[in-house]
Design a protein around this motif. Structure first.
Motif, PDB file in Angstrom:
ATOM      1  N   ILE A 300      11.422 -21.818  -8.540  1.00  0.00           N
ATOM      2  CA  ILE A 300       9.996 -20.946  -8.085  1.00  0.00           C
ATOM      3  C   ILE A 300       9.546 -20.571  -9.634  1.00  0.00           C
ATOM      4  O   ILE A 300      10.327 -19.943 -10.306  1.00  0.00           O
ATOM      5  CB  ILE A 300      10.151 -19.605  -7.173  1.00  0.00           C
ATOM      6  N   GLN A 301       8.126 -20.810  -9.802  1.00  0.00           N
ATOM      7  CA  GLN A 301       7.486 -20.227 -11.035  1.00  0.00           C
ATOM      8  C   GLN A 301       6.159 -19.535 -10.522  1.00  0.00           C
ATOM      9  O   GLN A 301       5.610 -19.812  -9.496  1.00  0.00           O
ATOM     10  CB  GLN A 301       7.050 -21.613 -11.889  1.00  0.00           C
ATOM     11  N   VAL A 302       5.916 -18.338 -11.342  1.00  0.00           N
ATOM     12  CA  VAL A 302       4.783 -17.698 -11.013  1.00  0.00           C
ATOM     13  C   VAL A 302       3.892 -17.628 -12.335  1.00  0.00           C
ATOM     14  O   VAL A 302       4.491 -17.299 -13.506  1.00  0.00           O
ATOM     15  CB  VAL A 302       5.408 -16.036 -10.818  1.00  0.00           C
ATOM     16  N   GLN A 303       2.662 -17.606 -12.046  1.00  0.00           N
ATOM     17  CA  GLN A 303       1.766 -17.929 -13.167  1.00  0.00           C
ATOM     18  C   GLN A 303       0.987 -16.600 -12.693  1.00  0.00           C
ATOM     19  O   GLN A 303       0.282 -16.206 -11.710  1.00  0.00           O
ATOM     20  CB  GLN A 303       0.783 -18.978 -13.016  1.00  0.00           C
ATOM     21  N   ILE A 304       0.824 -15.596 -13.944  1.00  0.00           N
ATOM     22  CA  ILE A 304       0.169 -14.374 -13.956  1.00  0.00           C
ATOM     23  C   ILE A 304      -0.733 -14.256 -15.323  1.00  0.00           C
ATOM     24  O   ILE A 304      -0.849 -15.064 -16.059  1.00  0.00           O
ATOM     25  CB  ILE A 304       1.251 -13.495 -13.660  1.00  0.00           C
ATOM     26  N   MET A 305      -1.387 -13.018 -15.233  1.00  0.00           N
ATOM     27  CA  MET A 305      -2.277 -12.872 -16.290  1.00  0.00           C
ATOM     28  C   MET A 305      -1.613 -11.947 -17.523  1.00  0.00           C
ATOM     29  O   MET A 305      -1.888 -12.256 -18.649  1.00  0.00           O
ATOM     30  CB  MET A 305      -3.346 -11.747 -15.869  1.00  0.00           C
ATOM     31  N   GLY A 306      -0.646 -11.339 -17.128  1.00  0.00           N
ATOM     32  CA  GLY A 306       0.182 -10.528 -18.287  1.00  0.00           C
ATOM     33  C   GLY A 306       1.534  -9.749 -17.826  1.00  0.00           C
ATOM     34  O   GLY A 306       1.840  -9.974 -16.600  1.00  0.00           O
ATOM     35  N   GLU A 307       2.238  -9.147 -18.774  1.00  0.00           N
ATOM     36  CA  GLU A 307       3.284  -8.689 -18.442  1.00  0.00           C
ATOM     37  C   GLU A 307       3.319  -7.381 -17.341  1.00  0.00           C
ATOM     38  O   GLU A 307       4.274  -6.952 -16.669  1.00  0.00           O
ATOM     39  CB  GLU A 307       4.299  -8.396 -19.661  1.00  0.00           C
ATOM     40  N   VAL A 308       2.268  -6.797 -17.503  1.00  0.00           N
ATOM     41  CA  VAL A 308       2.029  -5.694 -16.785  1.00  0.00           C
ATOM     42  C   VAL A 308       2.090  -5.951 -15.216  1.00  0.00           C
ATOM     43  O   VAL A 308       2.518  -5.421 -14.286  1.00  0.00           O
ATOM     44  CB  VAL A 308       0.624  -4.766 -17.251  1.00  0.00           C
ATOM     45  N   GLN A 309       1.219  -7.213 -15.108  1.00  0.00           N
ATOM     46  CA  GLN A 309       1.212  -7.681 -13.639  1.00  0.00           C
ATOM     47  C   GLN A 309       2.476  -8.001 -13.263  1.00  0.00           C
ATOM     48  O   GLN A 309       2.806  -7.957 -12.028  1.00  0.00           O
ATOM     49  CB  GLN A 309       0.131  -8.707 -13.542  1.00  0.00           C
ATOM     50  N   LEU A 310       3.251  -8.549 -14.096  1.00  0.00           N
ATOM     51  CA  LEU A 310       4.637  -8.868 -13.873  1.00  0.00           C
ATOM     52  C   LEU A 310       5.573  -7.963 -13.349  1.00  0.00           C
ATOM     53  O   LEU A 310       6.285  -7.928 -12.174  1.00  0.00           O
ATOM     54  CB  LEU A 310       5.267  -9.447 -15.044  1.00  0.00           C
ATOM     55  N   GLU A 311       5.579  -6.620 -14.016  1.00  0.00           N
ATOM     56  CA  GLU A 311       6.250  -5.515 -13.465  1.00  0.00           C
ATOM     57  C   GLU A 311       5.752  -5.052 -12.053  1.00  0.00           C
ATOM     58  O   GLU A 311       6.512  -4.632 -11.180  1.00  0.00           O
ATOM     59  CB  GLU A 311       5.910  -4.436 -14.546  1.00  0.00           C
ATOM     60  N   ILE A 312       4.396  -5.051 -11.781  1.00  0.00           N
ATOM     61  CA  ILE A 312       3.907  -4.837 -10.379  1.00  0.00           C
ATOM     62  C   ILE A 312       4.237  -5.638  -9.584  1.00  0.00           C
ATOM     63  O   ILE A 312       4.640  -5.257  -8.417  1.00  0.00           O
ATOM     64  CB  ILE A 312       2.272  -4.861 -10.704  1.00  0.00           C
ATOM     65  N   LEU A 313       4.337  -6.828  -9.737  1.00  0.00           N
ATOM     66  CA  LEU A 313       4.717  -8.054  -8.827  1.00  0.00           C
ATOM     67  C   LEU A 313       6.354  -7.818  -8.458  1.00  0.00           C
ATOM     68  O   LEU A 313       7.011  -7.773  -7.325  1.00  0.00           O
ATOM     69  CB  LEU A 313       4.874  -9.357  -9.470  1.00  0.00           C
ATOM     70  N   LYS A 314       7.111  -7.379  -9.465  1.00  0.00           N
ATOM     71  CA  LYS A 314       8.587  -7.120  -9.296  1.00  0.00           C
ATOM     72  C   LYS A 314       8.852  -5.950  -8.467  1.00  0.00           C
ATOM     73  O   LYS A 314       9.593  -6.035  -7.317  1.00  0.00           O
ATOM     74  CB  LYS A 314       9.060  -6.853 -10.612  1.00  0.00           C
ATOM     75  N   SER A 315       8.064  -4.863  -8.630  1.00  0.00           N
ATOM     76  CA  SER A 315       8.052  -3.746  -7.589  1.00  0.00           C
ATOM     77  C   SER A 315       7.742  -4.033  -6.350  1.00  0.00           C
ATOM     78  O   SER A 315       8.148  -3.559  -5.145  1.00  0.00           O
ATOM     79  CB  SER A 315       7.635  -2.602  -8.180  1.00  0.00           C
ATOM     80  N   LEU A 316       6.353  -4.948  -6.221  1.00  0.00           N
ATOM     81  CA  LEU A 316       5.725  -4.910  -4.855  1.00  0.00           C
ATOM     82  C   LEU A 316       7.035  -6.180  -4.033  1.00  0.00           C
ATOM     83  O   LEU A 316       7.092  -5.686  -2.562  1.00  0.00           O
ATOM     84  CB  LEU A 316       4.541  -5.800  -5.153  1.00  0.00           C
ATOM     85  N   ILE A 317       7.480  -6.987  -4.622  1.00  0.00           N
ATOM     86  CA  ILE A 317       8.595  -7.753  -3.868  1.00  0.00           C
ATOM     87  C   ILE A 317       9.773  -7.010  -3.333  1.00  0.00           C
ATOM     88  O   ILE A 317      10.265  -7.155  -2.287  1.00  0.00           O
ATOM     89  CB  ILE A 317       8.992  -8.855  -4.934  1.00  0.00           C
ATOM     90  N   LYS A 318      10.074  -5.998  -4.167  1.00  0.00           N
ATOM     91  CA  LYS A 318      11.282  -5.018  -3.843  1.00  0.00           C
ATOM     92  C   LYS A 318      10.668  -4.222  -2.568  1.00  0.00           C
ATOM     93  O   LYS A 318      11.510  -3.919  -1.550  1.00  0.00           O
ATOM     94  CB  LYS A 318      11.602  -4.346  -4.998  1.00  0.00           C
ATOM     95  N   GLU A 319       9.693  -3.718  -2.770  1.00  0.00           N
ATOM     96  CA  GLU A 319       9.110  -2.842  -1.656  1.00  0.00           C
ATOM     97  C   GLU A 319       8.751  -3.588  -0.259  1.00  0.00           C
ATOM     98  O   GLU A 319       9.131  -3.101   0.567  1.00  0.00           O
ATOM     99  CB  GLU A 319       7.791  -2.266  -2.211  1.00  0.00           C
TER     100      GLU A 319
END
Length: 655
Positions: A300-319
């Motif tokens: 699975i590959q994820v395309q995003i705008m930047g590293e901050v969005q990456l951290e938000i995505l990580k916590s959102l998947i956990k939540e």
């Protein structure tokens, strides 16, 4: 203020969430732009300001953190007027002569009136704000509630309700899910009334609930008037940015796209097949988030705008899903386009199947995306088949032939096609269309594109030389640096790939005094194309999911034809070649008309020869006259041949 009823939409201001913020802008009546007094106008502030200008949204400014040491109101106001607009007015000075003079300076007619009468009405100030001629500025500290009450009071006093059409319209700006997993479509009613059990999309789905949210709580209503914002349930095919019914404000689709791609690393006990559908839910909610399943790498590959969005995505998947994911090293998202006009041909004819598609493909300006059009006559191909081909062109991201990256900045025009009355099925045109695109890309001169940042670099004056050298090494370009004052400013564009991590380097060599602001500037020609193509290892002829060749039929069996041999086997004549022949014929006709107009005709030749050879004939014998007549006839013939040859030579097209 107590009588004011407003809906507050709070969006992230960070550059990584620019697309989400831009969609929210499309439904605003007024905007409040919060600027840090400690930082002043940053690079991303200018991006937000340009978007507010694009959508013509009246804007109030609150300059926050004025309680911190080193913040100077006069200096900040000057910066706002220089970098944003001269219409930025300090409403803390309301009532003073200087206040009214500053407002009057922003409108010539108002200035004349003010010089004559010496007054400006409050209604005129409201009008100036609504027309984006002036921008009220308030200075304070939200933490200590300094200046907040004054700001809220003036916000209520100087804003006006908009008028809306009676014809229904709605703009969708966000997709979320509630605690029970119900899909919520957030929208603004831009005309008429919204009612429960009505259909607002192309599908037959009806609205089940209309919810008005206040934080996490909400109330349900059966009907909502224009101008209100709500969330509705019952719709599964809505997309952020789409408009339903009448569009009351001319809108733009957000142009910001993800520029970085990361490998998603799942826990050993989590299957990709189980996780992928869950991630699709997040992709619905955040269109700037692209989830890709790489079949070749089985990841699975994820395309995003930047590293901050990456951290938000990580916590959102956990939540949301209680899964701990990690991400690999980020890579740049490349794109491909073409540099010339070509005709792509796709033919699909295994036994008892038939379809042929001809597509004209031409390059567009940067940032245009993929534009689909048709110029095919219904006498050549039935309208239903044409619609099907257009659908297949729109239903997927077509891959380029250099690295397999998505194509962009290309206009694809359906030029011709052929179906069989008995053997053609819908899937045949899907195959022919995909192959036509790929064959056209193989015929064209393809160009690799990479994302570029627009940057603003502020460093101490003695370090501007170092900064300019760095930008040149990063293959960037910049304007003449502004060296006035203690800090020098360098502005320009540079590839995203080379600027990654440069912020830390700036802080290091400037000892914390330098600042780098970047915003996405779009895609342009890749600075190291050959290196990227070689590193990708992509072979378009071995991409079985995206074939470049076609399938023809002979003696009851289908056989594959390579992309470069398709023009020799295709059943319809080349549309592009025909257009070129017609252009050459028109040019040839124009040349012939010009030559005939400028050349000496044969009658003129005969007249000249007659005057020359038959002069003083009364002194010559009959035999001499006959000889002269023969000579004249032969010379006339030679002259005509020479002129004819001259015309032939001049009519040969250049090259």
């Amino acid at each position: 203020m107590n009588e004011m009823d407003l809906t507050l939409l709070d969006t992230p201001g960070h550059v990584d969430f620019s697309a989400e913020m831009e969609r929210a802008l499309q439904v605003l009546d007024y905007a409040v732009l919060v600027i840090s007094g400690a930082d002043g106008v940053q690079g991303h502030t200018l991006t937000l300001w340009s978007l507010l200008e694009r959508y013509k949204i009246p804007t109030f400014l609150f300059i926050n953190k004025m309680d911190q040491d080193g913040t100077q109101k006069d200096q900040l106001l000057k910066e706002l007027q220089e970098r944003l607009s001269s219409g930025c007015i300090d409403f803390g000075e309301k009532g003073s002569d200087e206040f009214y003079e500053m407002i009057a300076m922003e409108d010539e007619a108002l200035l004349d009136h003010y010089l004559e009468s010496g007054e400006i009405t409050e209604s005129k100030i409201r009008e100036m704000i609504a027309e984006r001629k002036i921008f009220p500025c308030f200075f304070g500290s939200a933490l200590k509630l300094q200046g907040v009450n004054e700001f809220l009071s003036d916000l209520a006093f100087y804003t006006e309700e908009r008028e809306y059409s009676e014809e229904f319209g709605a703009r969708i700006f966000k997709i979320t899910r509630d605690e029970n997993g119900n899909r919520l479509t957030h929208l603004k009613v831009t005309g008429g009334n919204l009612k429960v059990k009505t259909v607002i999309t192309e599908s037959d789905e009806k609205i089940n609930q209309i919810r008005i949210y206040s934080g996490e709580k909400y109330e349900t209503v059966n009907e909502l008037q224009a101008g209100r914002i709500c969330a509705v349930t019952g719709l599964s095919d809505t997309i952020p940015g789409r408009v339903s019914g009448r569009q009351s404000r001319a809108g733009y689709e957000p142009v910001l796209e993800p520029v970085l791609t990361y490998q998603m690393i799942l826990p050993e006990e989590t299957s990709a097949s189980v996780m992928l559908p869950k991630l699709r839910q997040l992709e619905e909610e955040e269109p700037e988030l692209h989830i890709i399943w790489n079949e070749e790498l089985q990841e699975i590959q994820v395309q995003i705008m930047g590293e901050v969005q990456l951290e938000i995505l990580k916590s959102l998947i956990k939540e949301r899903f209680d899964v701990d994911v990690e991400f690999g090293q980020g890579n740049i998202v490349y794109k491909e386009t073409i540099a010339d006009v070509v005709e792509g041909v796709g033919h699909f004819e295994p036994l008892r199947h038939y379809a042929e598609v001809h597509l004209l493909m031409e390059p567009l300006e940067r940032g245009s995306g993929v534009v689909i059009d048709t110029q095919c006559s219904e006498d050549v191909l039935d309208k239903n088949w044409q619609r099907l081909i257009i659908t297949h062109l729109l239903e997927r991201d077509h891959r380029g032939v250099l690295t397999g990256a998505p194509i962009t900045d290309i206009k694809i025009t359906l030029a011709a096609g052929r179906a069989h009355q008995k053997h053609t099925e819908g899937g045949d045109f899907r195959q022919a269309t995909y192959r036509a695109v790929r064959q056209g890309l193989r015929m064209a001169q393809s160009v690799l594109l990479e994302p570029y940042y627009k940057f603003r670099l502020e460093v101490p004056q003695q370090m501007i030389g170092r900064a300019m050298t760095d930008i040149e090494k990063m293959q960037g370009t910049f304007d003449t640096p502004d060296t006035t004052g203690e800090m020098s400013v360098l502005q320009g564009i540079a590839p995203v790939s080379t600027m990654q991590g440069y912020q830390k380097e700036v802080l290091a060599y400037s000892k914390g005094m330098g600042r780098l602001f970047t915003t996405l500037n779009g895609y342009d020609i890749c600075h190291n194309e050959e290196e990227i193509i070689e590193a990708s290892g992509y072979d378009p002829d071995r991409d079985l999911e995206n074939p470049c060749g076609s399938v023809f039929c002979s003696h009851g069996a289908g056989y594959n034809v390579a992309w470069n041999e398709v023009p020799e086997h295709m059943h319809l004549e080349s549309v592009l070649a025909k257009e070129i022949e017609e252009e050459e014929f028109d040019e040839l006709t124009q040349r012939r008309a010009y030559i005939q107009e400028e050349s000496i005709d044969t009658e003129e030749i005969d007249r000249i020869l007659e005057q020359t050879f038959y002069a003083n004939q009364h002194n010559k014998s009959k035999m001499e006259e006959e000889e002269n007549s023969k000579a004249c006839t032969g010379l006339s013939y030679i002259c005509r041949k020479i002129i004819g040859k001259k015309r032939y030579v001049q009519e040969i097209p250049a090259g």
